[in-house]
Design a protein around this motif. Structure first.
Motif, PDB file in Angstrom:
ATOM      1  N   LEU A 316     -49.985 -78.313  77.358  1.00 48.77           N
ATOM      2  CA  LEU A 316     -49.007 -78.519  76.291  1.00 48.77           C
ATOM      3  C   LEU A 316     -47.646 -77.940  76.664  1.00 48.77           C
ATOM      4  O   LEU A 316     -46.601 -78.542  76.367  1.00 48.77           O
ATOM      5  N   LEU A 317     -47.632 -76.783  77.314  1.00 46.81           N
ATOM      6  CA  LEU A 317     -46.353 -76.195  77.721  1.00 46.81           C
ATOM      7  C   LEU A 317     -45.666 -77.074  78.753  1.00 46.81           C
ATOM      8  O   LEU A 317     -44.451 -77.322  78.662  1.00 46.81           O
ATOM      9  N   ARG A 346     -58.558 -80.174  67.073  1.00 46.56           N
ATOM     10  CA  ARG A 346     -57.653 -80.766  68.053  1.00 46.56           C
ATOM     11  C   ARG A 346     -56.245 -80.240  67.802  1.00 46.56           C
ATOM     12  O   ARG A 346     -55.855 -80.001  66.655  1.00 46.56           O
ATOM     13  N   VAL A 347     -55.511 -80.070  68.871  1.00 45.02           N
ATOM     14  CA  VAL A 347     -54.146 -79.555  68.794  1.00 45.02           C
ATOM     15  C   VAL A 347     -53.200 -80.663  69.243  1.00 45.02           C
ATOM     16  O   VAL A 347     -53.459 -81.356  70.230  1.00 45.02           O
ATOM     17  N   ARG A 348     -52.111 -80.813  68.494  1.00 43.29           N
ATOM     18  CA  ARG A 348     -51.158 -81.870  68.789  1.00 43.29           C
ATOM     19  C   ARG A 348     -49.756 -81.290  68.935  1.00 43.29           C
ATOM     20  O   ARG A 348     -49.307 -80.489  68.101  1.00 43.29           O
ATOM     21  N   LEU A 349     -49.107 -81.700  70.008  1.00 43.26           N
ATOM     22  CA  LEU A 349     -47.714 -81.326  70.241  1.00 43.26           C
ATOM     23  C   LEU A 349     -46.872 -82.586  70.192  1.00 43.26           C
ATOM     24  O   LEU A 349     -47.165 -83.563  70.870  1.00 43.26           O
ATOM     25  N   ARG A 374     -52.450 -84.919  83.175  1.00 42.18           N
ATOM     26  CA  ARG A 374     -52.846 -83.614  82.630  1.00 42.18           C
ATOM     27  C   ARG A 374     -53.590 -83.784  81.305  1.00 42.18           C
ATOM     28  O   ARG A 374     -54.609 -83.127  81.065  1.00 42.18           O
ATOM     29  N   ALA A 375     -53.062 -84.643  80.448  1.00 44.17           N
ATOM     30  CA  ALA A 375     -53.708 -84.859  79.153  1.00 44.17           C
ATOM     31  C   ALA A 375     -55.106 -85.462  79.332  1.00 44.17           C
ATOM     32  O   ALA A 375     -56.072 -85.025  78.685  1.00 44.17           O
ATOM     33  N   ASP A 376     -55.232 -86.444  80.209  1.00 44.73           N
ATOM     34  CA  ASP A 376     -56.541 -87.052  80.459  1.00 44.73           C
ATOM     35  C   ASP A 376     -57.520 -86.026  81.015  1.00 44.73           C
ATOM     36  O   ASP A 376     -58.694 -85.992  80.616  1.00 44.73           O
ATOM     37  N   ALA A 377     -57.055 -85.226  81.955  1.00 45.65           N
ATOM     38  CA  ALA A 377     -57.936 -84.218  82.548  1.00 45.65           C
ATOM     39  C   ALA A 377     -58.383 -83.186  81.519  1.00 45.65           C
ATOM     40  O   ALA A 377     -59.476 -82.625  81.627  1.00 45.65           O
ATOM     41  N   THR A 397     -52.152 -84.871  72.505  1.00 49.02           N
ATOM     42  CA  THR A 397     -53.243 -84.382  71.680  1.00 49.02           C
ATOM     43  C   THR A 397     -54.376 -83.903  72.603  1.00 49.02           C
ATOM     44  O   THR A 397     -54.764 -84.624  73.541  1.00 49.02           O
ATOM     45  N   LEU A 398     -54.865 -82.691  72.337  1.00 48.55           N
ATOM     46  CA  LEU A 398     -55.927 -82.097  73.165  1.00 48.55           C
ATOM     47  C   LEU A 398     -56.976 -81.440  72.288  1.00 48.55           C
ATOM     48  O   LEU A 398     -56.687 -81.013  71.176  1.00 48.55           O
ATOM     49  N   PRO A 399     -58.208 -81.329  72.806  1.00 46.15           N
ATOM     50  CA  PRO A 399     -59.219 -80.514  72.105  1.00 46.15           C
ATOM     51  C   PRO A 399     -58.787 -79.047  72.100  1.00 46.15           C
ATOM     52  O   PRO A 399     -58.266 -78.549  73.098  1.00 46.15           O
TER      53      PRO A 399
END
Length: 404
Positions: A316-317, A346-349, A374-377, A397-399
């Motif tokens: 995210l950073l 889930r966290v969304r930036l 990065r997001a897919d990984a 969006t990430l877990p």
């Protein structure tokens, strides 16, 4: 068949090379036993000398013809040795009563030197027929005794053929397993090399992406700040020049810290002494100071970032850094909004700007591809589109707990 043809159900070259040492020992032991027993059975010194002389011929033939043919893979030499072997056996059978002892050597070596099952059977039959003929002549047996002698010889022949076929089958299975193991080892070596090469390429790609997301953007800031400082200097505004030089120093120090972290494989320095929210706030303030673009950091939900995995925080950073770098280079925006929220684990930036928006034919560059990878990984997703009211919106969006 050519002199080096080892074709057939079993590649005898490989079998011979693996089994040669054992056959050397077995041959030596059997010949020694035969030499002692048959020389003692000889009725005279002359016969004993003849017996030992024939065995010496056999040994010399094995070493110079049979064994050398094995080492060269030359079937003509091995066939010549089999002929010599049969002749020596017949001579010994003619000389002494214990001559048939050599049949143990002869039958086993016929199957060892034969390149095909049919060859083994034919040579066994030929040796048995010669053996019966020699016995009949030596003993001067009447024709009426021929069925008995032939029956005994056939019984021995059948046993030798069955044993030879079984040994050949076992040898073939052993060679097939050995070949499979060699192929498996070769495949494993190839896979190891492939995995190593893939790992090297993946590490190069990772380092390249890290450099793009950190050092390259930092150097871009330094260049732009230096250009701004030069313009302020021409306008005769030393205080503004001083501010820009201070900013250049800060960016350079940040870049140095990023470089050290990259070399040491540490996480981003911005996350070492605080949360993701703190790092985003510092990033926004620095970007605002360098570009005079107003940056609003909104909805930093502690509940959303409290359980955030370190790997997800890094993703995210880096996404925020790349999004702001794109705003600097392409957007022409006056306002930017960073929003970090969490919902359903889930966290969304979101990074939105009020700039000129996306071009009609958007081509993803290194930065966007890196963000998406990065997001897919991390088990998440990346969305890039138009912001409400104009401009651009980047959403990652990430877990909350990392990749699933």
């Amino acid at each position: 068949m050519t002199g080096t043809d080892t074709s057939g159900p079993l590649d005898r070259r490989a079998f011979w090379s693996r089994a040669l040492r054992g056959w050397d020992i077995g041959f030596s032991a059997l010949v020694a036993v035969a030499a002692v027993s048959m020389s003692l059975d000889a009725g005279s010194v002359t016969t004993a000398v003849a017996v030992l002389g024939a065995l010496a011929v056999l040994v010399v033939g094995y070493v110079t013809v049979g064994r050398r043919g094995i080492l060269r893979g030359d079937t003509r030499m091995t066939t010549t040795y089999v002929v010599l072997l049969c002749v020596v056996v017949c001579v010994e059978v003619w000389l002494v009563d214990l001559g048939p002892v050599l049949l143990f050597v002869a039958y086993s070596q016929i199957w060892f030197f034969s390149t095909r099952r049919l060859h083994g059977i034919l040579w066994s039959v030929a040796l048995t027929a010669a053996f019966v003929a020699v016995v009949m002549l030596r003993e001067e047996l009447p024709v009426s005794e021929l069925p008995v002698a032939v029956g005994q010889a056939v019984a021995g022949l059948v046993f030798s053929i069955v044993l030879g076929l079984w040994v050949t089958w076992v040898s073939e299975q052993s060679e097939e397993r050995a070949a499979l193991l060699e192929r498996l080892e070769a495949v494993q070596d190839e896979l190891a090399q492939t995995h190593h090469a893939t790992g090297v390429l993946a590490e190069r790609a990772r380092v390249a992406q890290e450099i793009h997301d950190t050092l390259a953007q930092g150097f871009t800031s330094v260049v732009m700040l230096a250009q701004t400082a030069a313009a302020e200097l021409e306008r005769g505004r030393p205080e503004a020049v001083h501010d820009r030089l201070t900013q250049i120093e800060h960016v350079a120090r940040d870049n140095l810290a990023e470089a050290r972290a990259l070399v040491a494989a540490f996480g981003p320095p911005g996350l070492e002494h605080g949360s993701l929210a703190d790092a985003l706030d510092r990033l926004a303030r620095r970007f605002e100071a360098e570009t005079h673009v107003r940056v609003e950091v909104a909805a930093l939900d502690p509940a959303a970032t409290g359980s955030l995995a370190p790997e997800s925080a890094v993703v995210l950073l880096r996404a925020a850094q790349e999004a702001l770098a794109n705003v600097r280079r392409h957007a022409g925006a006056r306002r930017v909004r960073l929003e970090l929220t969490g919902q359903d684990e889930r966290v969304r930036l979101e990074v939105t700007d009020d700039g000129r928006g996306l071009p009609e034919a958007l081509v993803e560059g290194v930065g966007l591809r890196g963000m998406r990878e990065r997001a897919d990984a991390g088990g998440g997703s990346l969305e890039v589109g138009a912001a409400p009211g104009g401009g651009t919106r980047v959403r990652v969006t990430l877990p909350a707990g990392g990749a699933r």
